[in-house]
Design a protein around this motif. Structure first.
Motif, mmCIF file in Angstrom:
data_model
loop_
_atom_site.group_PDB
_atom_site.id
_atom_site.type_symbol
_atom_site.label_atom_id
_atom_site.label_comp_id
_atom_site.label_asym_id
_atom_site.label_seq_id
_atom_site.Cartn_x
_atom_site.Cartn_y
_atom_site.Cartn_z
ATOM 1 N N LEU A 168 1.349 -3.993 -10.549
ATOM 2 C CA LEU A 168 1.379 -5.404 -10.930
ATOM 3 C C LEU A 168 1.752 -6.310 -9.757
ATOM 4 O O LEU A 168 1.402 -7.496 -9.752
ATOM 5 C CB LEU A 168 2.364 -5.606 -12.085
ATOM 6 N N ASP A 169 2.448 -5.754 -8.784
ATOM 7 C CA ASP A 169 2.867 -6.540 -7.610
ATOM 8 C C ASP A 169 1.669 -7.152 -6.885
ATOM 9 O O ASP A 169 1.778 -8.205 -6.258
ATOM 10 C CB ASP A 169 3.668 -5.625 -6.672
ATOM 11 N N TRP A 170 0.509 -6.504 -6.975
ATOM 12 C CA TRP A 170 -0.683 -7.029 -6.314
ATOM 13 C C TRP A 170 -1.176 -8.331 -6.947
ATOM 14 O O TRP A 170 -1.913 -9.099 -6.321
ATOM 15 C CB TRP A 170 -1.808 -5.983 -6.346
ATOM 16 N N VAL A 211 0.827 -1.209 0.000
ATOM 17 C CA VAL A 211 0.000 0.000 0.000
ATOM 18 C C VAL A 211 0.860 1.258 0.000
ATOM 19 O O VAL A 211 0.630 2.185 -0.786
ATOM 20 C CB VAL A 211 -0.961 0.009 1.206
ATOM 21 N N LEU A 212 1.862 1.310 0.859
ATOM 22 C CA LEU A 212 2.691 2.508 0.941
ATOM 23 C C LEU A 212 3.454 2.755 -0.356
ATOM 24 O O LEU A 212 3.608 3.901 -0.795
ATOM 25 C CB LEU A 212 3.666 2.397 2.124
ATOM 26 N N THR A 213 3.919 1.681 -0.984
ATOM 27 C CA THR A 213 4.610 1.837 -2.261
ATOM 28 C C THR A 213 3.654 2.340 -3.332
ATOM 29 O O THR A 213 4.012 3.176 -4.178
ATOM 30 C CB THR A 213 5.222 0.495 -2.705
ATOM 31 N N LEU A 214 2.408 1.862 -3.300
ATOM 32 C CA LEU A 214 1.412 2.290 -4.274
ATOM 33 C C LEU A 214 0.983 3.740 -4.035
ATOM 34 O O LEU A 214 0.735 4.489 -4.980
ATOM 35 C CB LEU A 214 0.192 1.369 -4.203
ATOM 36 N N VAL A 215 0.936 4.169 -2.774
ATOM 37 C CA VAL A 215 0.600 5.561 -2.455
ATOM 38 C C VAL A 215 1.705 6.500 -2.946
ATOM 39 O O VAL A 215 1.447 7.577 -3.491
ATOM 40 C CB VAL A 215 0.394 5.731 -0.932
ATOM 41 N N TYR A 216 2.932 6.082 -2.757
ATOM 42 C CA TYR A 216 4.098 6.895 -3.103
ATOM 43 C C TYR A 216 4.140 7.259 -4.585
ATOM 44 O O TYR A 216 4.427 8.405 -4.965
ATOM 45 C CB TYR A 216 5.342 6.078 -2.725
ATOM 46 N N GLN A 217 3.827 6.270 -5.435
ATOM 47 C CA GLN A 217 4.097 6.419 -6.854
ATOM 48 C C GLN A 217 3.235 7.448 -7.593
ATOM 49 O O GLN A 217 3.758 8.175 -8.446
ATOM 50 C CB GLN A 217 4.016 5.055 -7.542
#
Length: 412
Positions: free
Chosen positions: A400-402, A54-60
């Motif tokens: 895509l990691d999800w 989640v945090l990586t997805l928020v960052y991008q």
């Protein structure tokens, strides 16, 4: 060397400038890598929220959106203000992360998680300012500067992993040891960001070789370097300088293979690192140390590989060769799937090592090969365009990691 035995002015201070570029690269990602490396702590207090993913997805979105705006307007932006703003944002956001945890006494809950997400979005804005600004700025200087900066980016991961392993070992058996280690860890990261502000503001502009390249870019019509030249005591009259240059669209089309290469490198890497490593590698004999070892392994090999292209005969410069090598990395997807399902720690560590090795090596090869044959302003534009494609690849990879969760026992 000149005939009189003295080093030409344009070469003076090169090694010191390279060292500063390395440290500035370190500061460009040390805050974000801190977030990734303390993932074990966030999985402890935010167990149900998939914090790494989640945090990586928020960052991008913040990083890519800000970078797109900055790339479109790069020729009009004061590079000095842009980079100093980015490092200042990193400093403030890392300090805010520390204050948030202190204020909440390390408690979980959706409110605190939203607070962490907000700070992570701020990290994305800072990243767009610094990475695009620095790569664009260094693109019209020596390729050694870019390589050193990129090595510093990787060093931030290796350093944060080493610090995390040390703090975990020191505090593991003490009361609330996990949190104490994280607090010390964030305090060190905050200090490093402050040092980057100082180095970029007062040290880097003063090197003779940096002045030389910036004056050359200014003579070619660059409007982004005037503030840095002024900080070094050099005044320019841009209105008397030539302003013609290729458009960003033309530059992008001429380098579309490099742009796609960077996009694909990071699509693959971020579809595996870090979310898959945190959530899909199972339980092993290393216990709570396992993921930290995998993250550290990736970061160390990513760092080592960024120095390999400095050996001339090991550097890949063929445009087709780079594309074929980057496409072949996608074989790592089934390799990681079957290793996670059937393999042991040794095979997983070997795969993670290869992932880091190819990520760093190919990134440096692409970014040092691309900015050739252009004027300073055009090289600055190309640097920004390539970083935008890199961040776009990261964003796509994170999304895509999800997909790894399909068919697993974990909930989305």
């Amino acid at each position: 060397m000149g005939e009189d035995g003295e080093v030409p002015v344009k070469l003076e201070g090169k090694m010191r400038a390279i060292a500063v570029c390395w440290f500035l690269g370190l500061g460009s990602l040390v805050s974000w890598n801190s977030m990734l490396t303390i993932g074990d702590y966030y999985y402890h207090i935010f167990q149900n929220y998939h914090p790494s993913r989640v945090l990586t997805l928020v960052y991008q979105p913040f990083a890519v959106g800000t970078m797109a705006i900055l790339t479109y307007n790069e020729s009009k932006i004061n590079t000095r203000k842009r980079n100093l703003a980015g490092y200042t944002f990193f400093f403030l956001a890392t300090f805010a992360l520390l204050l948030l945890d202190l204020g909440s006494s390390g408690k979980g809950g959706v409110g605190n998680f939203i607070g962490v997400c907000f700070i992570v979005g701020f990290f994305g804005v800072a990243d767009a300012h610094v990475q695009g600004g620095m790569v664009g700025d260094l693109s019209f200087m020596s390729p050694d500067f870019i390589q050193s900066f990129l090595a510093g980016l990787a060093a931030s991961g290796a350093l944060t992993s080493a610090l995390r392993l040390i703090t975990k070992a020191v505090f593991e058996n003490s009361h609330n040891g996990l949190r104490k280690g994280v607090m010390l860890f964030l305090a060190i990261s905050t200090l490093l960001e402050f040092l980057c502000i100082f180095l970029y503001a007062f040290v880097f502009p003063k090197f003779p070789i940096v002045k030389y390249y910036r004056q050359k870019a200014a003579s070619q019509g660059s409007m982004t370097v005037s503030a840095d030249l002024a900080a070094a005591g050099i005044q320019t009259e841009l209105e008397q300088m030539p302003q013609s240059r290729l458009s960003n669209r033309t530059i992008f089309i001429q380098n579309i293979d490099y742009a796609i290469d960077l996009f694909l490198i990071y699509v693959l890497t971020l579809s595996i690192f870090p979310g898959f490593l945190y959530e899909n590698t199972g339980q092993h004999r290393l216990g709570s140390w396992y993921v930290l070892v995998l993250i550290a392994t990736y970061n160390v090999w990513d760092l080592i590989s960024r120095f390999i292209p400095s050996i001339k005969w090991l550097k890949m410069e063929s445009r087709k060769g780079l594309t074929y090598a980057i496409l072949s990395r996608f074989l790592l997807v089934p390799a990681f799937y079957f290793t996670a399902k059937y393999g042991d720690e040794g095979w997983m560590i070997a795969l993670v090592s290869f992932l880091g090795l190819t990520n760093g090596y190919l990134t440096v090869c692409v970014l040092t090969a691309a900015p050739k044959g252009y004027t300073g302003p055009e090289q600055n534009a190309l640097g920004n365009i390539l970083v935008l494609c890199l961040l776009g690849g990261i964003f796509s990879g994170v999304a895509l990691d999800w997909l790894w969760l399909i068919g697993s026992t974990q909930k989305f």
